[in-house]
Design a protein around this motif. Structure first.
Motif, PDB file in Angstrom:
ATOM      1  N   GLU A 179       0.827  -1.203   0.000  1.00 54.55           N
ATOM      2  CA  GLU A 179       0.000   0.000   0.000  1.00 54.55           C
ATOM      3  C   GLU A 179       0.868   1.263   0.000  1.00 54.55           C
ATOM      4  N   ALA A 180       1.978   1.215   0.748  1.00 54.79           N
ATOM      5  CA  ALA A 180       2.873   2.371   0.787  1.00 54.79           C
ATOM      6  C   ALA A 180       3.519   2.611  -0.574  1.00 54.79           C
ATOM      7  N   ASP A 181       3.953   1.535  -1.250  1.00 55.35           N
ATOM      8  CA  ASP A 181       4.524   1.696  -2.590  1.00 55.35           C
ATOM      9  C   ASP A 181       3.505   2.258  -3.559  1.00 55.35           C
ATOM     10  N   LYS A 182       2.255   1.794  -3.410  1.00 52.51           N
ATOM     11  CA  LYS A 182       1.192   2.288  -4.289  1.00 52.51           C
ATOM     12  C   LYS A 182       0.941   3.771  -4.070  1.00 52.51           C
ATOM     13  N   LEU A 183       0.939   4.190  -2.781  1.00 52.65           N
ATOM     14  CA  LEU A 183       0.692   5.599  -2.486  1.00 52.65           C
ATOM     15  C   LEU A 183       1.869   6.481  -2.903  1.00 52.65           C
ATOM     16  N   LEU A 184       3.089   5.946  -2.781  1.00 57.61           N
ATOM     17  CA  LEU A 184       4.253   6.736  -3.164  1.00 57.61           C
ATOM     18  C   LEU A 184       4.327   6.937  -4.666  1.00 57.61           C
ATOM     19  N   LYS A 185       3.813   5.981  -5.433  1.00 52.80           N
ATOM     20  CA  LYS A 185       3.794   6.115  -6.885  1.00 52.80           C
ATOM     21  C   LYS A 185       2.730   7.104  -7.354  1.00 52.80           C
ATOM     22  N   MET A 186       1.717   7.343  -6.530  1.00 51.13           N
ATOM     23  CA  MET A 186       0.648   8.273  -6.895  1.00 51.13           C
ATOM     24  C   MET A 186       1.147   9.709  -6.861  1.00 51.13           C
ATOM     25  N   ASP A 187       0.418  10.572  -7.517  1.00 44.42           N
ATOM     26  CA  ASP A 187       0.717  12.002  -7.466  1.00 44.42           C
ATOM     27  C   ASP A 187       0.353  12.546  -6.079  1.00 44.42           C
ATOM     28  N   GLU A 188       1.140  13.499  -5.593  1.00 48.52           N
ATOM     29  CA  GLU A 188       0.893  14.029  -4.254  1.00 48.52           C
ATOM     30  C   GLU A 188      -0.462  14.731  -4.168  1.00 48.52           C
ATOM     31  N   LYS A 189      -0.897  15.317  -5.284  1.00 53.13           N
ATOM     32  CA  LYS A 189      -2.185  16.015  -5.267  1.00 53.13           C
ATOM     33  C   LYS A 189      -3.352  15.041  -5.189  1.00 53.13           C
ATOM     34  N   LYS A 190      -3.194  13.836  -5.739  1.00 54.38           N
ATOM     35  CA  LYS A 190      -4.270  12.852  -5.728  1.00 54.38           C
ATOM     36  C   LYS A 190      -4.206  11.933  -4.511  1.00 54.38           C
ATOM     37  N   ARG A 191      -3.120  11.983  -3.758  1.00 52.99           N
ATOM     38  CA  ARG A 191      -2.974  11.107  -2.601  1.00 52.99           C
ATOM     39  C   ARG A 191      -3.928  11.551  -1.496  1.00 52.99           C
ATOM     40  N   PRO A 192      -4.656  10.616  -0.841  1.00 51.77           N
ATOM     41  CA  PRO A 192      -5.605  11.008   0.228  1.00 51.77           C
ATOM     42  C   PRO A 192      -4.869  11.572   1.437  1.00 51.77           C
ATOM     43  N   TYR A 193      -5.580  12.364   2.192  1.00 54.23           N
ATOM     44  CA  TYR A 193      -5.004  13.050   3.356  1.00 54.23           C
ATOM     45  C   TYR A 193      -4.770  12.058   4.496  1.00 54.23           C
ATOM     46  N   ASN A 194      -3.594  12.104   5.134  1.00 46.05           N
ATOM     47  CA  ASN A 194      -3.241  11.214   6.248  1.00 46.05           C
ATOM     48  C   ASN A 194      -3.375   9.737   5.854  1.00 46.05           C
ATOM     49  N   SER A 195      -2.993   9.436   4.629  1.00 48.65           N
ATOM     50  CA  SER A 195      -3.137   8.054   4.161  1.00 48.65           C
ATOM     51  C   SER A 195      -2.044   7.140   4.679  1.00 48.65           C
ATOM     52  N   MET A 196      -0.919   7.697   5.125  1.00 49.60           N
ATOM     53  CA  MET A 196       0.213   6.887   5.587  1.00 49.60           C
ATOM     54  C   MET A 196       0.474   7.108   7.070  1.00 49.60           C
ATOM     55  N   TYR A 197      -0.571   7.336   7.831  1.00 48.16           N
ATOM     56  CA  TYR A 197      -0.395   7.622   9.255  1.00 48.16           C
ATOM     57  C   TYR A 197      -1.418   6.834  10.054  1.00 48.16           C
ATOM     58  N   GLU A 198      -0.988   6.146  11.094  1.00 48.42           N
ATOM     59  CA  GLU A 198      -1.867   5.393  11.983  1.00 48.42           C
ATOM     60  C   GLU A 198      -1.561   5.794  13.417  1.00 48.42           C
ATOM     61  N   ALA A 199      -2.584   6.177  14.133  1.00 46.55           N
ATOM     62  CA  ALA A 199      -2.418   6.665  15.505  1.00 46.55           C
ATOM     63  C   ALA A 199      -2.726   5.542  16.486  1.00 46.55           C
ATOM     64  N   LYS A 200      -1.887   4.512  16.500  1.00 46.10           N
ATOM     65  CA  LYS A 200      -2.030   3.443  17.488  1.00 46.10           C
ATOM     66  C   LYS A 200      -0.652   2.857  17.787  1.00 46.10           C
ATOM     67  N   GLU A 201      -0.516   2.312  18.986  1.00 47.70           N
ATOM     68  CA  GLU A 201       0.767   1.755  19.417  1.00 47.70           C
ATOM     69  C   GLU A 201       0.955   0.369  18.804  1.00 47.70           C
ATOM     70  N   PRO A 202       2.110   0.101  18.174  1.00 43.63           N
ATOM     71  CA  PRO A 202       2.315  -1.220  17.558  1.00 43.63           C
ATOM     72  C   PRO A 202       2.533  -2.286  18.635  1.00 43.63           C
ATOM     73  N   THR A 203       2.097  -3.502  18.326  1.00 43.02           N
ATOM     74  CA  THR A 203       2.306  -4.618  19.235  1.00 43.02           C
ATOM     75  C   THR A 203       3.709  -5.180  19.055  1.00 43.02           C
ATOM     76  N   SER A 204       4.060  -6.114  19.955  1.00 40.10           N
ATOM     77  CA  SER A 204       5.380  -6.725  19.863  1.00 40.10           C
ATOM     78  C   SER A 204       5.514  -7.553  18.585  1.00 40.10           C
ATOM     79  N   GLU A 205       4.428  -8.215  18.157  1.00 40.52           N
ATOM     80  CA  GLU A 205       4.486  -8.993  16.916  1.00 40.52           C
ATOM     81  C   GLU A 205       4.671  -8.092  15.705  1.00 40.52           C
TER      82      GLU A 205
END
Length: 577
Positions: free
Chosen positions: A531-557
């Motif tokens: 998904e990150a590669d797909k978003l990076l290939k997109m144009d910055e103007k067409k990329r959705p807002y806050n598409s590469m940001y998640e506000a949660k703590e990652p687990t150990s796995e």
């Protein structure tokens, strides 16, 4: 209110001169049409262009809002003068050769003190607190003696943009004349030396004809060239019989050899006790008369700065005489200053120092050693001891403080005492310390056995009370006791095995859950990477807002999956894999 001239074309103004009267008449529709036709004809090139007051043609294609003259300008005809910079509004700048005056005005030096002048030197252009001369004991105000000339009154310069950044502003070209004259003297000296050299060579050729045979013999020497005009041999290569510099010492840590310039400045035989004919180029460079030549050149530069016109190459004899005279006067002044100080304060006895051989502890004492370091001839050098007291053992001790260490503490080796400046107890002190250490070890061992017994009693307490009671009742019968103990041990073993099985099952389930979670995390990490590669290939103007940001703590796995999947650019096998 704008003048009516602003709405009238240039062609109509020239045609109808009556419009310049005090009260111009209103233009009719016919006049407007004629003016328009004339303007179109001028643009087409069929009619001559309008002429301004200076006799220059006005471009008919200039827009009217540019060619129209404002009412306050007071123009009497077609003109473009209002579009040019007005002379009365232009700022006047200083000339290119104008600069601040330097020095003082010697031509107008005063004879008597003037009111308001400097009380120290008598100059009129500054006050006493701004005076740069040495403060006089009695100022010029009271003596009227040696009145200093006034400084020049500095002009107020007005610089433009380029004038403020002119790096040659205020430069006096006459200062460059001294540099030119110095170079001319050097060139003249070189020319004279060259002429003398050529004359000497011509005289040598005329004196003898044997030189031709000598030069002919040297033609066949390797690494030489012969110039037929001047009859000299020029060495351009080393002779093959000579040892190359880089072959003198094959140790890679020896002197550095520069192959580009074929130079080895340091001594390649440093650290070896052997007599050699080559000690590096620095040794040759700083040996012989090179140091004297460098000192003479330095003296010539310093003398030139002091105002003495002398040159090392042009006037070597004069320079040598000046240097000898300077050294003689310097020594006389030093001796005179030293004698005056001794005469006033005394202490001539202290200047009679012993010779340098005694000061630097240099003697003629000869000692010869063998290859194993033993003295073969002579006596060994006396050992220099420190300034501290040695071999002194206070309080009956046989060793110094700090010779014994145990458990992070320092003490005496003779009695194992950890108290500094204590009295030595000898072997009895050692025995007491060892006995205390043994007692402490036993106490620690007993505490360990008690802990193990408590653990075993805790395990036996898990057996049912009926078994314990049966064991106590049948203690009289040895066979029953043996059977019961065997049964108890078997029961304990069975119970321990069951506990181990349960723990192993739990561990297996936990491991399987962790593996499943890790697999899921790896799958999500791959999806997130795609998904990150797909978003990076997109144009910055067409990329959705806050598409590469998640506000949660990652687990150990998730952290483990990221560490497994992340690219390590420092790994040399990354591109290969």
């Amino acid at each position: 209110m704008a003048n009516s001239l602003t709405n009238v074309t240039v062609s109509s103004i020239l045609k109808n001169k009556s419009s310049f009267e005090d009260e111009p008449r209103k233009k009719s529709r016919e006049d407007w049409r004629k003016a328009k036709e004339l303007e179109e004809a001028r643009k087409a090139g069929t009619a001559p262009a309008a002429v301004d007051e200076e006799g220059k043609d006005i471009n008919p294609h200039i827009p009217q809002y540019i060619s129209a003259t404002p009412w306050y300008f007071g123009a009497q005809g077609p003109t473009l003068k209002h579009q040019r910079p007005q002379p009365e509004k232009q700022k006047q700048f200083s000339a290119i050769d104008a600069w601040y005056n330097r020095g003082v005005d010697d031509l107008r030096a005063a004879i008597k003190y003037r009111k308001g002048a400097c009380e120290n030197c008598g100059a009129m252009t500054h006050k006493r607190k701004e005076c740069m001369e040495r403060p006089r004991k009695v100022g010029a105000k009271y003596t009227n003696f040696k009145i200093a000339p006034d400084e020049f009154t500095q002009p107020e310069l007005s610089m433009d943009y380029d004038g403020k950044r002119d790096r040659w502003a205020g430069y006096d070209p006459s200062e460059h004349r001294a540099i030119v004259e110095e170079y001319q003297k050097v060139e003249e000296a070189k020319r004279q030396m060259r002429a003398e050299k050529l004359n000497a060579e011509e005289n040598d050729e005329q004196d003898s004809d044997k030189d031709e045979d000598k030069y002919v013999d040297e033609v066949d020497m390797p690494g030489t060239k012969v110039d037929s005009k001047q009859r000299i041999t020029v060495r351009n290569l080393r002779i093959r019989e000579d040892t190359a510099k880089y072959l003198r010492n094959l140790d890679p840590n020896s002197a550095y050899y520069d192959p580009k310039t074929r130079s080895m400045r340091d001594n390649p035989y440093t650290g070896t006790e052997r007599e050699v004919d080559y000690k590096g180029e620095n040794f040759v460079r700083f040996s012989g008369d090179t140091q004297q030549h460098a000192n003479a050149q330095l003296f010539a530069w310093e003398a030139h700065e002091k105002g003495v016109d002398v040159h090392l190459l042009a006037e070597p004899t004069k320079l040598e005489l000046l240097k000898q005279e300077y050294d003689k006067k310097r020594d006389e002044l030093k001796d005179k200053a030293r004698d005056s100080i001794i005469e006033r304060y005394g202490g001539e006895v202290h200047l009679e120092a012993p010779p340098k051989t005694l000061l630097l502890a240099q003697t003629e004492h000869y000692v010869e050693y063998s290859r194993y370091g033993k003295i073969v001839k002579g006596q060994d050098r006396h050992i220099i001891r420190s300034k501290y007291e040695e071999d002194i053992y206070p309080n009956n001790h046989m060793s110094v403080w700090g010779s014994y260490w145990q458990d992070g503490k320092w003490g005496y080796q003779c009695c194992y005492s950890f108290i500094k400046n204590s009295y030595c107890t000898g072997e009895s002190g050692k025995k007491s310390v060892e006995a205390m250490a043994n007692i402490q070890n036993k106490i620690f061992a007993k505490s360990d056995t008690e802990e193990t017994e408590d653990n075993e009693s805790w395990r036996l307490s898990d057996i049912p009370n009926e078994k314990h009671s049966s064991n106590s009742e049948s203690s009289s019968d040895n066979e029953d006791a043996k059977n019961k103990t065997e049964r108890q041990s078997k029961a304990i073993k069975r119970k321990l095995k069951k506990q181990k099985r349960k723990e192993s099952r739990k561990n297996k389930k936990r491991d399987e859950k962790q593996k499943d979670k890790l697999k899921e995390a790896l799958r999500k990490e791959e999806e997130n990477a795609k998904e990150a590669d797909k978003l990076l290939k997109m144009d910055e103007k067409k990329r959705p807002y806050n598409s590469m940001y998640e506000a949660k703590e990652p687990t150990s796995e998730e952290i483990e999956a990221y560490q497994m999947k992340r690219k390590r650019h420092e790994d040399p096998m990354t591109n290969f894999l």
